[in-house]
Design a protein around this motif. Structure first.
Motif, PDB file in Angstrom:
ATOM      1  N   SER A 175       0.811  -1.236   0.000  1.00  0.00           N
ATOM      2  CA  SER A 175       0.000   0.000   0.000  1.00  0.00           C
ATOM      3  C   SER A 175       0.838   1.278   0.000  1.00  0.00           C
ATOM      4  N   TYR A 176       1.925   1.279   0.765  1.00  0.00           N
ATOM      5  CA  TYR A 176       2.760   2.480   0.912  1.00  0.00           C
ATOM      6  C   TYR A 176       3.321   2.981  -0.430  1.00  0.00           C
ATOM      7  N   PRO A 177       3.906   2.119  -1.288  1.00  0.00           N
ATOM      8  CA  PRO A 177       4.402   2.611  -2.586  1.00  0.00           C
ATOM      9  C   PRO A 177       3.281   3.204  -3.450  1.00  0.00           C
ATOM     10  N   ARG A 178       2.102   2.596  -3.364  1.00  0.00           N
ATOM     11  CA  ARG A 178       0.973   3.133  -4.150  1.00  0.00           C
ATOM     12  C   ARG A 178       0.518   4.487  -3.601  1.00  0.00           C
ATOM     13  N   PHE A 179       0.591   4.629  -2.279  1.00  0.00           N
ATOM     14  CA  PHE A 179       0.249   5.912  -1.657  1.00  0.00           C
ATOM     15  C   PHE A 179       1.174   7.015  -2.156  1.00  0.00           C
ATOM     16  N   LEU A 180       2.492   6.706  -2.227  1.00  0.00           N
ATOM     17  CA  LEU A 180       3.465   7.701  -2.690  1.00  0.00           C
ATOM     18  C   LEU A 180       3.227   8.114  -4.140  1.00  0.00           C
ATOM     19  N   LYS A 181       2.676   7.191  -4.936  1.00  0.00           N
ATOM     20  CA  LYS A 181       2.408   7.488  -6.348  1.00  0.00           C
ATOM     21  C   LYS A 181       1.011   8.075  -6.578  1.00  0.00           C
ATOM     22  N   SER A 182       0.194   8.078  -5.526  1.00  0.00           N
ATOM     23  CA  SER A 182      -1.200   8.531  -5.670  1.00  0.00           C
ATOM     24  C   SER A 182      -1.278  10.019  -5.998  1.00  0.00           C
ATOM     25  N   ALA A 183      -2.357  10.393  -6.665  1.00  0.00           N
ATOM     26  CA  ALA A 183      -2.568  11.801  -7.056  1.00  0.00           C
ATOM     27  C   ALA A 183      -2.655  12.702  -5.822  1.00  0.00           C
ATOM     28  N   SER A 184      -3.290  12.193  -4.754  1.00  0.00           N
ATOM     29  CA  SER A 184      -3.460  13.015  -3.543  1.00  0.00           C
ATOM     30  C   SER A 184      -2.110  13.350  -2.917  1.00  0.00           C
ATOM     31  N   TYR A 185      -1.206  12.340  -2.830  1.00  0.00           N
ATOM     32  CA  TYR A 185       0.105  12.617  -2.241  1.00  0.00           C
ATOM     33  C   TYR A 185       0.968  13.472  -3.172  1.00  0.00           C
ATOM     34  N   GLN A 186       0.868  13.246  -4.461  1.00  0.00           N
ATOM     35  CA  GLN A 186       1.627  14.063  -5.421  1.00  0.00           C
ATOM     36  C   GLN A 186       1.223  15.533  -5.308  1.00  0.00           C
ATOM     37  N   ASP A 187      -0.067  15.784  -5.129  1.00  0.00           N
ATOM     38  CA  ASP A 187      -0.552  17.165  -4.952  1.00  0.00           C
ATOM     39  C   ASP A 187       0.020  17.773  -3.673  1.00  0.00           C
ATOM     40  N   MET A 188       0.047  16.966  -2.616  1.00  0.00           N
ATOM     41  CA  MET A 188       0.575  17.459  -1.334  1.00  0.00           C
ATOM     42  C   MET A 188       2.057  17.814  -1.439  1.00  0.00           C
ATOM     43  N   THR A 189       2.828  16.987  -2.151  1.00  0.00           N
ATOM     44  CA  THR A 189       4.267  17.259  -2.289  1.00  0.00           C
ATOM     45  C   THR A 189       4.520  18.494  -3.156  1.00  0.00           C
ATOM     46  N   LYS A 190       3.674  18.682  -4.181  1.00  0.00           N
ATOM     47  CA  LYS A 190       3.814  19.881  -5.032  1.00  0.00           C
ATOM     48  C   LYS A 190       3.561  21.146  -4.217  1.00  0.00           C
ATOM     49  N   GLN A 191       2.525  21.100  -3.376  1.00  0.00           N
ATOM     50  CA  GLN A 191       2.209  22.257  -2.527  1.00  0.00           C
ATOM     51  C   GLN A 191       3.344  22.506  -1.534  1.00  0.00           C
ATOM     52  N   ALA A 192       3.882  21.414  -0.972  1.00  0.00           N
ATOM     53  CA  ALA A 192       4.985  21.544  -0.008  1.00  0.00           C
ATOM     54  C   ALA A 192       6.224  22.119  -0.678  1.00  0.00           C
ATOM     55  N   ALA A 193       6.514  21.647  -1.898  1.00  0.00           N
ATOM     56  CA  ALA A 193       7.681  22.134  -2.633  1.00  0.00           C
ATOM     57  C   ALA A 193       7.522  23.607  -3.005  1.00  0.00           C
ATOM     58  N   SER A 194       6.297  23.997  -3.399  1.00  0.00           N
ATOM     59  CA  SER A 194       6.064  25.393  -3.786  1.00  0.00           C
ATOM     60  C   SER A 194       6.191  26.318  -2.580  1.00  0.00           C
ATOM     61  N   ARG A 195       5.791  25.845  -1.407  1.00  0.00           N
ATOM     62  CA  ARG A 195       5.959  26.642  -0.176  1.00  0.00           C
ATOM     63  C   ARG A 195       7.435  26.820   0.128  1.00  0.00           C
ATOM     64  N   GLY A 196       8.230  25.751  -0.097  1.00  0.00           N
ATOM     65  CA  GLY A 196       9.674  25.833   0.133  1.00  0.00           C
ATOM     66  C   GLY A 196      10.337  26.808  -0.813  1.00  0.00           C
ATOM     67  N   THR A 197       9.899  26.816  -2.092  1.00  0.00           N
ATOM     68  CA  THR A 197      10.442  27.747  -3.090  1.00  0.00           C
ATOM     69  C   THR A 197      10.081  29.176  -2.722  1.00  0.00           C
ATOM     70  N   SER A 198       8.826  29.368  -2.272  1.00  0.00           N
ATOM     71  CA  SER A 198       8.358  30.692  -1.872  1.00  0.00           C
ATOM     72  C   SER A 198       9.149  31.210  -0.688  1.00  0.00           C
ATOM     73  N   LYS A 199       9.465  30.310   0.256  1.00  0.00           N
ATOM     74  CA  LYS A 199      10.254  30.702   1.445  1.00  0.00           C
ATOM     75  C   LYS A 199      11.650  31.166   1.044  1.00  0.00           C
ATOM     76  N   ARG A 200      12.294  30.392   0.115  1.00  0.00           N
ATOM     77  CA  ARG A 200      13.655  30.744  -0.301  1.00  0.00           C
ATOM     78  C   ARG A 200      13.678  32.067  -1.048  1.00  0.00           C
ATOM     79  N   SER A 201      12.641  32.354  -1.840  1.00  0.00           N
ATOM     80  CA  SER A 201      12.594  33.588  -2.625  1.00  0.00           C
ATOM     81  C   SER A 201      12.446  34.821  -1.750  1.00  0.00           C
TER      82      SER A 201
END
Length: 203
Positions: A175-201
Motif C-alpha cells: 500500500s505504501y508505494p501506491r500511496f506515494l504514487k497517488s494523485a493526492s500525495y503528489q498534490d501534497m508534495t507539489k504544494q509543499a515544494a512550492s511553499r519551500g520555493t516561496s520561502k527561499r525567494s
C-alpha cells in the motif's frame, strides 16, 4: 429631569455644571475619550496579527517539511499523525484501511497496563481483526492467526506482535508505494515544494 422647587438637587446640579468653565468640560470629554481608547487596547501579552501570521507561516513550513519526509521511509510516515491520517484516507479508497486500523489498535494495546483490561482488549482486537470471518479481517496467514489465538490464553502486551509485524510489512511493501504514487500525495508534495520555493525567494 426638571424642577422649579427651591433646593431641588437636580436644579443645584444643573447650576453647578453651568458654573464650570468651558475648559473643564472639554477636559472631561477628552478624558472620557482617552479612557475609551485604553479600554479597547489589547492586554499585555495579547497576540498581534503579525505574530499570529508568523506562527501560522512557521506551522506551514513544518507541515511542508513533514509531508516531504513521508516518502523517505514508511517509519517516517507512521511517526507523523497527519501522515497516518493521509495514509488512512488513501487506504479507504482501496478498501484496505483495516490493516492500518489493526496496527494502530495494537500500538494502543501495548500501552495498556491493567491485566484485566489487557485481556478484554486482546479478545476484542482478535474478534474484530484476526479471527477467520472477522468483521474487519486483516490479511495474515493461517499460522500467524493460530499463534495469535494461542497467545490470548495468557494475554500480554506482546501477544499481537507477530500479526502486527506481518500487517505492517504488507502495508510497507504493497500500500505504501501506491500511496506515494497517488494523485493526492503528489498534490501534497507539489504544494509543499512550492511553499519551500516561496520561502527561499523571500530570504
Amino acid at each position: 429631569m426638571s424642577c422649579w422647587m427651591p433646593g431641588c438637587p437636580a436644579l443645584s446640579m444643573c447650576r453647578g455644571l453651568a458654573a464650570l468653565p468651558i475648559t473643564c468640560l472639554e477636559r472631561a470629554k477628552d478624558l472620557k475619550t482617552r479612557l475609551g481608547i485604553l479600554l479597547h487596547k489589547p492586554e499585555p501579552g495579547h497576540k498581534t496579527g503579525s505574530s499570529s501570521k508568523l506562527q501560522l507561516s512557521s506551522r506551514r513550513r513544518d507541515s511542508s517539511r513533514e509531508v516531504l519526509e513521508w516518502r523517505e521511509s514508511f517509519d517516517q510516515l507512521l511517526k507523523s499523525k497527519s501522515g497516518v491520517n493521509a495514509f488512512h484516507t488513501f487506504l479507504k479508497t482501496e478498501f484496505s484501511e483495516e490493516n492500518l486500523d489493526f496496527w494502530l489498535a495494537c500500538e494502543d494495546f501495548k500501552k495498556t497496563r491493567s491485566k484485566t483490561k489487557l485481556a478484554s482488549k486482546a479478545n476484542r482486537i482478535f474478534e474484530e481483526f484476526v479471527q477467520s470471518e472477522a468483521p474487519r479481517e486483516v490479511n495474515i496467514d493461517h499460522e500467524t492467526r493460530e499463534i495469535t489465538r494461542k497467545n490470548l490464553s495468557g494475554a500480554t502486551s506482546a501477544c499481537f506482535n507477530e500479526a502486527q509485524a506481518k500487517t505492517r510489512t504488507l502495508m510497507e511493501k504493497d500500500s505504501y508505494p501506491r500511496f506515494l504514487k497517488s494523485a493526492s500525495y503528489q498534490d501534497m508534495t507539489k504544494q509543499a515544494a512550492s511553499r519551500g520555493t516561496s520561502k527561499r525567494s523571500h530570504t
